[in-house]
Design a protein around this motif. Sequence first.
Motif, PDB file in Angstrom:
ATOM      1  N   LEU A 157     -64.769 -29.024 -76.657  1.00 17.35           N
ATOM      2  CA  LEU A 157     -65.308 -28.629 -75.357  1.00 17.35           C
ATOM      3  C   LEU A 157     -64.494 -27.476 -74.765  1.00 17.35           C
ATOM      4  O   LEU A 157     -65.020 -26.419 -74.450  1.00 17.35           O
ATOM      5  N   PHE A 158     -63.195 -27.725 -74.618  1.00 17.27           N
ATOM      6  CA  PHE A 158     -62.294 -26.695 -74.092  1.00 17.27           C
ATOM      7  C   PHE A 158     -60.861 -27.064 -74.472  1.00 17.27           C
ATOM      8  O   PHE A 158     -60.583 -28.174 -74.944  1.00 17.27           O
ATOM      9  N   ILE A 159     -59.972 -26.106 -74.274  1.00 14.51           N
ATOM     10  CA  ILE A 159     -58.566 -26.277 -74.640  1.00 14.51           C
ATOM     11  C   ILE A 159     -57.720 -25.918 -73.426  1.00 14.51           C
ATOM     12  O   ILE A 159     -57.929 -24.871 -72.807  1.00 14.51           O
ATOM     13  N   GLU A 160     -56.776 -26.780 -73.119  1.00 16.12           N
ATOM     14  CA  GLU A 160     -55.905 -26.571 -71.963  1.00 16.12           C
ATOM     15  C   GLU A 160     -54.472 -26.332 -72.428  1.00 16.12           C
ATOM     16  O   GLU A 160     -53.916 -27.117 -73.198  1.00 16.12           O
ATOM     17  N   SER A 189     -63.970 -18.541 -75.686  1.00 10.93           N
ATOM     18  CA  SER A 189     -63.524 -17.453 -74.814  1.00 10.93           C
ATOM     19  C   SER A 189     -62.360 -17.926 -73.956  1.00 10.93           C
ATOM     20  O   SER A 189     -62.381 -19.043 -73.424  1.00 10.93           O
ATOM     21  N   ARG A 190     -61.359 -17.095 -73.828  1.00 10.76           N
ATOM     22  CA  ARG A 190     -60.253 -17.357 -72.906  1.00 10.76           C
ATOM     23  C   ARG A 190     -60.727 -16.960 -71.518  1.00 10.76           C
ATOM     24  O   ARG A 190     -61.136 -15.817 -71.291  1.00 10.76           O
ATOM     25  N   ILE A 191     -60.691 -17.877 -70.539  1.00 11.83           N
ATOM     26  CA  ILE A 191     -61.155 -17.557 -69.197  1.00 11.83           C
ATOM     27  C   ILE A 191     -60.048 -17.706 -68.154  1.00 11.83           C
ATOM     28  O   ILE A 191     -60.262 -17.421 -66.977  1.00 11.83           O
ATOM     29  N   HIS A 192     -58.890 -18.149 -68.600  1.00 10.98           N
ATOM     30  CA  HIS A 192     -57.785 -18.401 -67.676  1.00 10.98           C
ATOM     31  C   HIS A 192     -56.520 -18.450 -68.520  1.00 10.98           C
ATOM     32  O   HIS A 192     -56.579 -18.710 -69.723  1.00 10.98           O
ATOM     33  N   ARG A 193     -55.384 -18.213 -67.922  1.00 13.62           N
ATOM     34  CA  ARG A 193     -54.141 -18.260 -68.705  1.00 13.62           C
ATOM     35  C   ARG A 193     -53.906 -19.644 -69.310  1.00 13.62           C
ATOM     36  O   ARG A 193     -53.187 -19.784 -70.295  1.00 13.62           O
ATOM     37  N   SER A 194     -54.561 -20.671 -68.732  1.00  9.04           N
ATOM     38  CA  SER A 194     -54.364 -22.043 -69.228  1.00  9.04           C
ATOM     39  C   SER A 194     -55.573 -22.622 -69.938  1.00  9.04           C
ATOM     40  O   SER A 194     -55.519 -23.778 -70.374  1.00  9.04           O
ATOM     41  N   TYR A 195     -56.679 -21.855 -70.078  1.00  8.50           N
ATOM     42  CA  TYR A 195     -57.891 -22.449 -70.639  1.00  8.50           C
ATOM     43  C   TYR A 195     -58.621 -21.526 -71.617  1.00  8.50           C
ATOM     44  O   TYR A 195     -58.794 -20.332 -71.356  1.00  8.50           O
ATOM     45  N   ILE A 196     -59.062 -22.126 -72.713  1.00 10.71           N
ATOM     46  CA  ILE A 196     -60.026 -21.528 -73.634  1.00 10.71           C
ATOM     47  C   ILE A 196     -61.228 -22.470 -73.657  1.00 10.71           C
ATOM     48  O   ILE A 196     -61.060 -23.689 -73.762  1.00 10.71           O
ATOM     49  N   ILE A 197     -62.422 -21.917 -73.574  1.00 15.27           N
ATOM     50  CA  ILE A 197     -63.616 -22.771 -73.538  1.00 15.27           C
ATOM     51  C   ILE A 197     -64.534 -22.480 -74.714  1.00 15.27           C
ATOM     52  O   ILE A 197     -64.533 -21.383 -75.275  1.00 15.27           O
ATOM     53  N   ASN A 198     -65.310 -23.496 -75.087  1.00  8.06           N
ATOM     54  CA  ASN A 198     -66.378 -23.328 -76.069  1.00  8.06           C
ATOM     55  C   ASN A 198     -67.644 -22.969 -75.293  1.00  8.06           C
ATOM     56  O   ASN A 198     -68.180 -23.791 -74.537  1.00  8.06           O
ATOM     57  N   ILE A 199     -68.112 -21.744 -75.458  1.00  2.29           N
ATOM     58  CA  ILE A 199     -69.212 -21.235 -74.643  1.00  2.29           C
ATOM     59  C   ILE A 199     -70.475 -22.092 -74.784  1.00  2.29           C
ATOM     60  O   ILE A 199     -71.221 -22.288 -73.829  1.00  2.29           O
ATOM     61  N   LYS A 200     -70.724 -22.634 -75.963  1.00  5.14           N
ATOM     62  CA  LYS A 200     -71.948 -23.415 -76.182  1.00  5.14           C
ATOM     63  C   LYS A 200     -72.006 -24.673 -75.331  1.00  5.14           C
ATOM     64  O   LYS A 200     -73.079 -25.232 -75.109  1.00  5.14           O
ATOM     65  N   LEU A 227     -50.439 -26.201 -72.066  1.00 10.48           N
ATOM     66  CA  LEU A 227     -49.382 -26.886 -71.329  1.00 10.48           C
ATOM     67  C   LEU A 227     -48.038 -26.431 -71.886  1.00 10.48           C
ATOM     68  O   LEU A 227     -47.434 -27.099 -72.724  1.00 10.48           O
ATOM     69  N   LYS A 228     -47.570 -25.274 -71.464  1.00  6.01           N
ATOM     70  CA  LYS A 228     -46.335 -24.677 -71.998  1.00  6.01           C
ATOM     71  C   LYS A 228     -46.463 -24.525 -73.511  1.00  6.01           C
ATOM     72  O   LYS A 228     -47.273 -23.772 -73.988  1.00  6.01           O
ATOM     73  N   ASP A 229     -45.645 -25.238 -74.278  1.00  8.85           N
ATOM     74  CA  ASP A 229     -45.670 -25.074 -75.729  1.00  8.85           C
ATOM     75  C   ASP A 229     -46.759 -25.911 -76.402  1.00  8.85           C
ATOM     76  O   ASP A 229     -46.998 -25.766 -77.599  1.00  8.85           O
ATOM     77  N   TYR A 230     -47.382 -26.800 -75.664  1.00  7.34           N
ATOM     78  CA  TYR A 230     -48.408 -27.678 -76.211  1.00  7.34           C
ATOM     79  C   TYR A 230     -49.788 -27.285 -75.683  1.00  7.34           C
ATOM     80  O   TYR A 230     -49.911 -26.564 -74.694  1.00  7.34           O
ATOM     81  N   VAL A 231     -50.819 -27.776 -76.364  1.00  9.48           N
ATOM     82  CA  VAL A 231     -52.172 -27.653 -75.830  1.00  9.48           C
ATOM     83  C   VAL A 231     -52.867 -28.999 -75.962  1.00  9.48           C
ATOM     84  O   VAL A 231     -52.545 -29.801 -76.843  1.00  9.48           O
ATOM     85  N   LYS A 232     -53.824 -29.238 -75.063  1.00  8.91           N
ATOM     86  CA  LYS A 232     -54.724 -30.379 -75.160  1.00  8.91           C
ATOM     87  C   LYS A 232     -56.086 -29.854 -75.596  1.00  8.91           C
ATOM     88  O   LYS A 232     -56.649 -28.970 -74.937  1.00  8.91           O
ATOM     89  N   ILE A 233     -56.609 -30.385 -76.690  1.00  9.11           N
ATOM     90  CA  ILE A 233     -57.922 -29.984 -77.182  1.00  9.11           C
ATOM     91  C   ILE A 233     -58.903 -31.107 -76.845  1.00  9.11           C
ATOM     92  O   ILE A 233     -58.840 -32.198 -77.414  1.00  9.11           O
ATOM     93  N   ILE A 281     -48.757 -25.949 -80.334  1.00 13.36           N
ATOM     94  CA  ILE A 281     -49.207 -24.624 -80.748  1.00 13.36           C
ATOM     95  C   ILE A 281     -49.422 -23.808 -79.472  1.00 13.36           C
ATOM     96  O   ILE A 281     -49.670 -24.372 -78.414  1.00 13.36           O
ATOM     97  N   SER A 282     -49.307 -22.512 -79.567  1.00 16.71           N
ATOM     98  CA  SER A 282     -49.490 -21.690 -78.367  1.00 16.71           C
ATOM     99  C   SER A 282     -50.963 -21.400 -78.146  1.00 16.71           C
ATOM    100  O   SER A 282     -51.748 -21.317 -79.098  1.00 16.71           O
TER     101      SER A 282
END
Length: 238
Positions: free
Chosen positions: A156-159, A194-205, A161-167, A179-180
């Motif tokens: 859905l999206f990726i958040e 698409s990256r839409i924020h310094r803390s978020y990548i989203i799945n456009i679909k 968190l410093k050196d970690y991410v939540k998928i 992972i960065s």
Amino acid sequence: MKCVIIDDEPLAVELLEDFVQKVDSLELISTFNNAIDAVSFINQNNVDLIFLDIQMPHFSGIDFLNTIEKKPLVIFTTAYSDYAVEGFNLGAVDYLVKPIPFHRFLKSVVRAQQIVNPAAAVPSISENTLTPELEQDFMFVRAEYENVKMNFADILFIEGLKDYVKIYTTDNKYTLTLISLIKLENLLSSKGFSRIHRSYIINIKHVKSIQKNKVLISDKRIPISESYKNAFFEKINL
């Protein structure tokens, strides 16, 4: 040419291993997930070419290159284009920005071979590369003590968190991995993300609606920052 891969990302190593196997004139003799372990091997073995990541924890690719006694040819592989000038100043054959397409990899190998032998022919490619490759629609990420397969369609999206991410995935769960966000951005930008924020990548679909400064995915409203807004809106033709 005898070559070595040095990269702290397992996915990057796997990709380069696959590329090397497709080129008959390359022989992969070792891989390393950090530069420190590679120093003694390079100093004690005949290596013609190194595929070297720059941004690695504790000991960078540039630190490594300044440490080793023997100086094989080097092709830098990295997600950060900022280091290009420094890489070439160190005498690198080429500089590949991730995600690396095979045709760009092959061009770098040609450059390396022409340095060794200016009269060398274009390297031959294994027959199995002549059939079209299926586009990879998944990735593996390290979580806890295992490598977890993540289908792009399920993300859905990726958040960040410093050196970690939540998928976050369609099953209402998330996977936490080290992972960065910028590495994932480079990997996923051509996969409908698409990256839409310094803390978020989203799945456009999976976007349900878009407001001026937010997108709705599932029941989560995710902010769109000004620095990413124009590129995002252009990508979705808005």
